[in-house]
Design a protein around this motif. Sequence first.
Motif, mmCIF file in Angstrom:
data_model
loop_
_atom_site.group_PDB
_atom_site.id
_atom_site.type_symbol
_atom_site.label_atom_id
_atom_site.label_comp_id
_atom_site.label_asym_id
_atom_site.label_seq_id
_atom_site.Cartn_x
_atom_site.Cartn_y
_atom_site.Cartn_z
ATOM 1 N N TRP A 170 0.839 -1.210 0.000
ATOM 2 C CA TRP A 170 0.000 0.000 0.000
ATOM 3 C C TRP A 170 0.867 1.251 0.000
ATOM 4 O O TRP A 170 0.586 2.219 -0.711
ATOM 5 C CB TRP A 170 -0.902 -0.022 1.228
ATOM 6 N N LYS A 171 1.960 1.238 0.777
ATOM 7 C CA LYS A 171 2.871 2.384 0.809
ATOM 8 C C LYS A 171 3.498 2.625 -0.568
ATOM 9 O O LYS A 171 3.632 3.767 -1.012
ATOM 10 C CB LYS A 171 3.984 2.144 1.836
ATOM 11 N N GLN A 172 3.873 1.535 -1.230
ATOM 12 C CA GLN A 172 4.509 1.692 -2.539
ATOM 13 C C GLN A 172 3.522 2.207 -3.581
ATOM 14 O O GLN A 172 3.871 3.036 -4.426
ATOM 15 C CB GLN A 172 5.110 0.356 -2.974
ATOM 16 N N ASP A 173 2.271 1.724 -3.533
ATOM 17 C CA ASP A 173 1.248 2.230 -4.449
ATOM 18 C C ASP A 173 0.997 3.712 -4.219
ATOM 19 O O ASP A 173 0.828 4.488 -5.171
ATOM 20 C CB ASP A 173 -0.060 1.441 -4.274
ATOM 21 N N LYS A 174 0.979 4.121 -2.969
ATOM 22 C CA LYS A 174 0.778 5.536 -2.639
ATOM 23 C C LYS A 174 1.910 6.392 -3.174
ATOM 24 O O LYS A 174 1.687 7.477 -3.730
ATOM 25 C CB LYS A 174 0.677 5.682 -1.116
ATOM 26 N N GLU A 175 3.154 5.896 -3.046
ATOM 27 C CA GLU A 175 4.311 6.635 -3.558
ATOM 28 C C GLU A 175 4.277 6.707 -5.085
ATOM 29 O O GLU A 175 4.630 7.735 -5.677
ATOM 30 C CB GLU A 175 5.596 5.962 -3.084
#
Length: 376
Positions: free
Chosen positions: A60-65
């Motif tokens: 989820w963090k990587q998708d947000k970035e």
Amino acid sequence: MAGNSQRRGRRLTSKAGAPKGTGGKNKDSLAGRGRTLPADERPWHKGYSGTEKLPQRTAWKQDKERRAASEEGRAPKIGQPGSKDTTWGRGGGRGVPVGRGATGGRGGKPTGRSGPRVAPGRKSNPSKDTPELLVGRNPVVEALRALVPATALYVAQGIDTDDRINEIIRTAADRGIANLEISRAELDRMTGGVLHQGVGLQVPPFAYQPFEDLVAAALEQQAPLLVALDGVTDPRNLGAVIRSAAAFGAQGVFVPERRAAGITATAWRTSAGAAARVPVAQVTNLTRSLKACQNAGFMVVGLDADGDTDLYDLEAAVGPLVVVVGSEGRGLSRLVGETCDLTVSIPMISEVESLNASVAAAVTLAEVSRRRAAEL
């Protein structure tokens, strides 16, 4: 009149204890827990690049970035899951980061897993003046054939001999290189668990070719061809590119000095000895070096999934050429991409997003070699 030293109930010890700030307390709490992990080894960090299962929160963090980077028009600052070995070489199970040694647990407690952690491509900071151990039968025999300087040859006891081992021992003896027979367990320890095939050659730090000499030597050939690597950090990719460069007739490879892989024992082994035949140079500024190649008459071509020219339409392949390969995750950097005369894409019929850096280099060099052969 009595002073304070004579008063009743006086303090006999210092009121203030030993000076100890929060740093000291935190240091004690971390005792025995090993080194602090880099971001690409932390499963909970957006920069995680390990081979273990990616946690849902991290994904989820990587998708947000990615979304934020797309809106701001920049490259996402995330890891490449699956690109860094974070597992144990033997015993299976979940990997333990480098730095905790064979025990792996906190306070030196055993983890119950056997064998050293096999991670030949992991990042490390060895001293530049420390001799390295080149392992593997093909890399060792190629290095000896190319007269690479060596200080000692280690052969495991009870090794299964073949033509390569016989040549290795004979050539080392002819060159006056010390031949030391050691146990396989000792050779395992010396190599850190890397597959060595029972033989290791101790070599001094790699001697890089001066960049100017690399360019001059290439221009003396009928079909000058060089390969440049832009931020490739995995020595296995570097070794594989050097091997492809040797196979398809490139006269040299050059890489940046900083934030990029150099010729280590791992790169040597992956190149299967090709690093002994293909000159490699390190440059301080890759963009400046590419411009120097352009001034010398080379066409600079960068590999990019969104390139404006199809690889099979690359007519410049028959002339003096520099092929620039981008990093494993981000591809070509902005300045390098702007410096290239052309950006080339490799046509693919599937939905695969991109190819590994070394695979992309091999496909491109093979097409360049095919075109040049057709011109003869």
